[in-house]
Design a protein around this motif. Structure first.
Motif, PDB file in Angstrom:
ATOM      1  N   SER A 293     -10.308  13.996  -1.696  1.00 16.26           N
ATOM      2  CA  SER A 293      -9.349  12.913  -1.950  1.00 16.26           C
ATOM      3  C   SER A 293     -10.081  11.655  -2.382  1.00 16.26           C
ATOM      4  N   VAL A 294      -9.561  11.019  -3.421  1.00 19.66           N
ATOM      5  CA  VAL A 294     -10.132   9.754  -3.883  1.00 19.66           C
ATOM      6  C   VAL A 294      -9.174   8.610  -3.526  1.00 19.66           C
ATOM      7  N   TYR A 295      -7.897   8.785  -3.848  1.00 20.94           N
ATOM      8  CA  TYR A 295      -6.847   7.829  -3.471  1.00 20.94           C
ATOM      9  C   TYR A 295      -5.712   8.607  -2.823  1.00 20.94           C
ATOM     10  N   LEU A 296      -5.212   8.074  -1.708  1.00 16.82           N
ATOM     11  CA  LEU A 296      -4.054   8.698  -1.059  1.00 16.82           C
ATOM     12  C   LEU A 296      -2.900   7.705  -1.047  1.00 16.82           C
ATOM     13  N   SER A 297      -1.701   8.277  -0.983  1.00 19.87           N
ATOM     14  CA  SER A 297      -0.495   7.460  -1.034  1.00 19.87           C
ATOM     15  C   SER A 297       0.179   7.438   0.330  1.00 19.87           C
ATOM     16  N   VAL A 298       0.678   6.267   0.745  1.00 21.33           N
ATOM     17  CA  VAL A 298       1.604   6.230   1.883  1.00 21.33           C
ATOM     18  C   VAL A 298       2.956   5.756   1.356  1.00 21.33           C
ATOM     19  N   ASP A 299       4.003   6.504   1.698  1.00 17.91           N
ATOM     20  CA  ASP A 299       5.333   6.267   1.127  1.00 17.91           C
ATOM     21  C   ASP A 299       6.408   6.283   2.214  1.00 17.91           C
ATOM     22  N   PRO A 300       7.517   5.566   1.948  1.00 22.15           N
ATOM     23  CA  PRO A 300       8.611   5.551   2.926  1.00 22.15           C
ATOM     24  C   PRO A 300       9.165   6.943   3.258  1.00 22.15           C
ATOM     25  N   TYR A 301       9.132   7.896   2.286  1.00 21.11           N
ATOM     26  CA  TYR A 301       9.721   9.214   2.583  1.00 21.11           C
ATOM     27  C   TYR A 301       9.010   9.898   3.742  1.00 21.11           C
ATOM     28  N   MET A 302       7.744   9.525   3.990  1.00 26.05           N
ATOM     29  CA  MET A 302       7.008  10.160   5.097  1.00 26.05           C
ATOM     30  C   MET A 302       7.660   9.801   6.437  1.00 26.05           C
TER      31      MET A 302
ATOM     32  N   GLU B 265       3.891  -5.203   4.593  1.00 29.88           N
ATOM     33  CA  GLU B 265       2.613  -5.886   4.311  1.00 29.88           C
ATOM     34  C   GLU B 265       2.204  -5.786   2.842  1.00 29.88           C
ATOM     35  N   ASN B 266       2.767  -4.800   2.133  1.00 29.69           N
ATOM     36  CA  ASN B 266       2.307  -4.537   0.755  1.00 29.69           C
ATOM     37  C   ASN B 266       3.064  -5.350  -0.293  1.00 29.69           C
ATOM     38  N   ILE B 267       2.320  -5.810  -1.305  1.00 29.58           N
ATOM     39  CA  ILE B 267       2.953  -6.208  -2.574  1.00 29.58           C
ATOM     40  C   ILE B 267       2.514  -5.135  -3.557  1.00 29.58           C
ATOM     41  N   GLY B 268       3.463  -4.435  -4.161  1.00 28.08           N
ATOM     42  CA  GLY B 268       3.121  -3.316  -5.037  1.00 28.08           C
ATOM     43  C   GLY B 268       2.833  -2.065  -4.224  1.00 28.08           C
ATOM     44  N   LYS B 269       2.259  -1.074  -4.892  1.00 28.64           N
ATOM     45  CA  LYS B 269       2.084   0.247  -4.288  1.00 28.64           C
ATOM     46  C   LYS B 269       1.011   0.256  -3.202  1.00 28.64           C
ATOM     47  N   ALA B 270       1.363   0.778  -2.034  1.00 27.72           N
ATOM     48  CA  ALA B 270       0.403   0.914  -0.938  1.00 27.72           C
ATOM     49  C   ALA B 270      -0.452   2.164  -1.152  1.00 27.72           C
ATOM     50  N   ILE B 271      -1.776   1.940  -1.254  1.00 28.66           N
ATOM     51  CA  ILE B 271      -2.726   3.017  -1.596  1.00 28.66           C
ATOM     52  C   ILE B 271      -3.888   2.970  -0.601  1.00 28.66           C
ATOM     53  N   ILE B 272      -4.423   4.142  -0.298  1.00 32.38           N
ATOM     54  CA  ILE B 272      -5.650   4.192   0.509  1.00 32.38           C
ATOM     55  C   ILE B 272      -6.775   4.689  -0.392  1.00 32.38           C
ATOM     56  N   ALA B 273      -7.834   3.900  -0.481  1.00 37.20           N
ATOM     57  CA  ALA B 273      -9.024   4.328  -1.228  1.00 37.20           C
ATOM     58  C   ALA B 273      -9.997   4.877  -0.205  1.00 37.20           C
ATOM     59  N   VAL B 274     -10.405   6.137  -0.389  1.00 35.88           N
ATOM     60  CA  VAL B 274     -11.266   6.768   0.629  1.00 35.88           C
ATOM     61  C   VAL B 274     -12.662   6.135   0.573  1.00 35.88           C
TER      62      VAL B 274
ATOM     63  N   PHE C 116     -10.259   6.092   4.916  1.00 39.26           N
ATOM     64  CA  PHE C 116      -9.338   7.138   5.351  1.00 39.26           C
ATOM     65  C   PHE C 116      -8.902   6.910   6.805  1.00 39.26           C
ATOM     66  N   GLU C 117      -9.806   6.345   7.617  1.00 40.39           N
ATOM     67  CA  GLU C 117      -9.513   6.105   9.034  1.00 40.39           C
ATOM     68  C   GLU C 117      -8.342   5.143   9.202  1.00 40.39           C
ATOM     69  N   LYS C 118      -8.077   4.340   8.157  1.00 37.25           N
ATOM     70  CA  LYS C 118      -7.023   3.320   8.297  1.00 37.25           C
ATOM     71  C   LYS C 118      -5.655   3.811   7.808  1.00 37.25           C
ATOM     72  N   MET C 119      -5.516   5.109   7.543  1.00 36.99           N
ATOM     73  CA  MET C 119      -4.229   5.585   6.979  1.00 36.99           C
ATOM     74  C   MET C 119      -3.020   5.259   7.853  1.00 36.99           C
ATOM     75  N   PRO C 120      -3.054   5.519   9.167  1.00 32.49           N
ATOM     76  CA  PRO C 120      -1.863   5.188   9.961  1.00 32.49           C
ATOM     77  C   PRO C 120      -1.536   3.694   9.889  1.00 32.49           C
ATOM     78  N   ALA C 121      -2.559   2.856   9.959  1.00 33.40           N
ATOM     79  CA  ALA C 121      -2.319   1.402   9.909  1.00 33.40           C
ATOM     80  C   ALA C 121      -1.712   1.011   8.560  1.00 33.40           C
ATOM     81  N   ALA C 122      -2.206   1.639   7.484  1.00 30.05           N
ATOM     82  CA  ALA C 122      -1.680   1.322   6.148  1.00 30.05           C
ATOM     83  C   ALA C 122      -0.222   1.770   6.022  1.00 30.05           C
ATOM     84  N   PHE C 123       0.071   2.918   6.604  1.00 34.30           N
ATOM     85  CA  PHE C 123       1.447   3.458   6.565  1.00 34.30           C
ATOM     86  C   PHE C 123       2.407   2.543   7.346  1.00 34.30           C
ATOM     87  N   ILE C 124       1.993   2.196   8.562  1.00 30.65           N
ATOM     88  CA  ILE C 124       2.838   1.333   9.405  1.00 30.65           C
ATOM     89  C   ILE C 124       2.995  -0.040   8.733  1.00 30.65           C
TER      90      ILE C 124
END
Ligand code: NDP
Length: 326
Positions: free
Chosen positions: A38-47, A317-326, A303-311
């Motif tokens: 994984s290079v970039y992961l997405s967090v989305d409301p559908y999750m 907290e986001n302006i624009g698309k919320a993305i996780i860069a590994v 990657f460790e911050k995925m739950p925090a980024a999702f919440i």
């Protein structure tokens, strides 16, 4: 490989303690298989929305990513290429190629691949189809969009401007309001601080709205329907204000407003127009390259911050698309 596991089904707003980081040994790819990173992961409301009925405790969190082929025994996916994959919140996965989508052909070298998860990916397509296929938005019309500074909302507003419409955006902070104005939204307001939503909607467009691109639902929707023009159209894309509710909301029901104003309301999922994706992605990319579509992202590193980024995304907290860069 690291993965994020759902240890507890969400109850209300998701919490850090609902997730657990797991480490597993992956097998070597066999003939026909590839190893992806994984290079970039997405967090989305559908999750959040899907969790209650598509997942159980102990499941890996669902989700898509841009990943890179780092080992290959499948000639269709040589080492070094990037693909869109759907193997959940994981750093690595072995795949036989099923479900892997090559990134759009001719992706310009100077454009970040993360946009393939955002404005030039699923959320951008959602905005485009909501406007063209569902609303049939016409030049000169007035469009209202909520969650306007998010991944979908920003693209909705900008496409509506490209089409020569008046655009009103509702969003959750003054910084977001300022950004929407900078982008060319005609009116924008902070739904959290306005004294009255009813008044804010009237002030932003005293003549009412031809179209509503609905991302929020709940109370916002109830009030906004009162401000639609007769024969107004509503594209129901999302309902993020209720995803964290433990018990479903009941009423008020909008039928009378819909009858008297003769409104048309249609729910949709972007996958309905999958056959149009290649052409639509080209259009989004062209607007981006021409400077007509700004593709702002909110990138969290690690990657460790995925739950925090999702919440954080669910809490605005986001302006624009919320993305996780590994
Ligand atoms: P966003 O990037 O817009 O992130 C979510 C945003 O929702 C937050 O930033 C926050 O912004 C806003 N929000 C959170 N809680 C509330 C609330 N209670 N009331 C109002 N706003 C709230 O996410 P997306 O752009 O990815 O998704 C937007 C919507 O589109 C969602 O409803 C999603 O489910 C839907 N969607 C539907 C698709 C389809 O095919 N139908 C495909 C993709 C998305 P703020 O600061 O403004 O509160």
């Amino acid at each position: 490989a690291k993965s994020w596991i759902l240890t507890k089904l969400f109850d209300g707003v998701p919490k850090d303690s609902d997730f657990k980081l797991e480490v597993e040994e992956l097998p070597e790819p066999k003939d026909g298989e590839v190893l992806l990173e994984s290079v970039y992961l997405s967090v989305d409301p559908y999750m959040r929305a899907f969790c209650s009925f598509r997942m159980k405790e102990g499941d890996r969190m669902i989700g898509t990513q841009v990943s890179k082929v780092i080992q290959s025994k499948n000639p269709a996916f040589p080492v070094g290429i990037h693909v869109l994959s759907n193997f959940g919140w994981r750093t690595h996965a072995v795949s036989d190629g099923t479900g892997l989508t090559p990134i759009m052909p001719d992706w310009p070298q100077d454009v970040s691949l993360s946009l393939a998860l955002g404005a030039i990916g699923m959320p951008g397509l959602t905005a485009l189809y909501g406007i063209e296929e569902v609303l049939g938005l016409q030049e000169g019309e007035t469009l209202l969009v909520n969650a306007a500074a998010g991944a979908v909302g920003l693209v909705v507003g900008q496409i509506a401007k490209i089409k020569g419409c008046k655009v009103v955006g509702s969003t959750g902070s003054d910084a977001k309001v300022a950004y929407l104005k900078e982008l060319g939204f005609d009116e924008a307001f902070n739904y959290k601080t306005v004294a009255s939503l009813d008044e804010a909607l009237r002030k932003a467009s005293p003549d009412g709205y031809d179209c509503l691109f609905e991302n929020v639902g709940g109370y916002f929707s109830t009030v906004a329907l009162q401000h639609m023009k007769n024969f107004g159209r509503i594209a129901v894309c999302g309902s993020i204000s209720v995803y964290n509710d433990s018990t479903p909301q009941t009423g008020p029901y909008p039928h009378l407003t819909m009858i008297f104003k003769q409104l048309k309301m249609e729910g949709f999922m972007q996958g309905r127009w999958q056959h149009k994706h290649p052409e639509s992605l080209k259009r989004l990319m062209a607007w981006f390259k021409e400077g007509k579509l700004q593709c702002r992202e909110h990138i969290t590193k690690g990657f460790e911050k995925m739950p925090a980024a999702f919440i954080g995304m669910l809490q605005g907290e986001n302006i624009g698309k919320a993305i996780i860069a590994v």
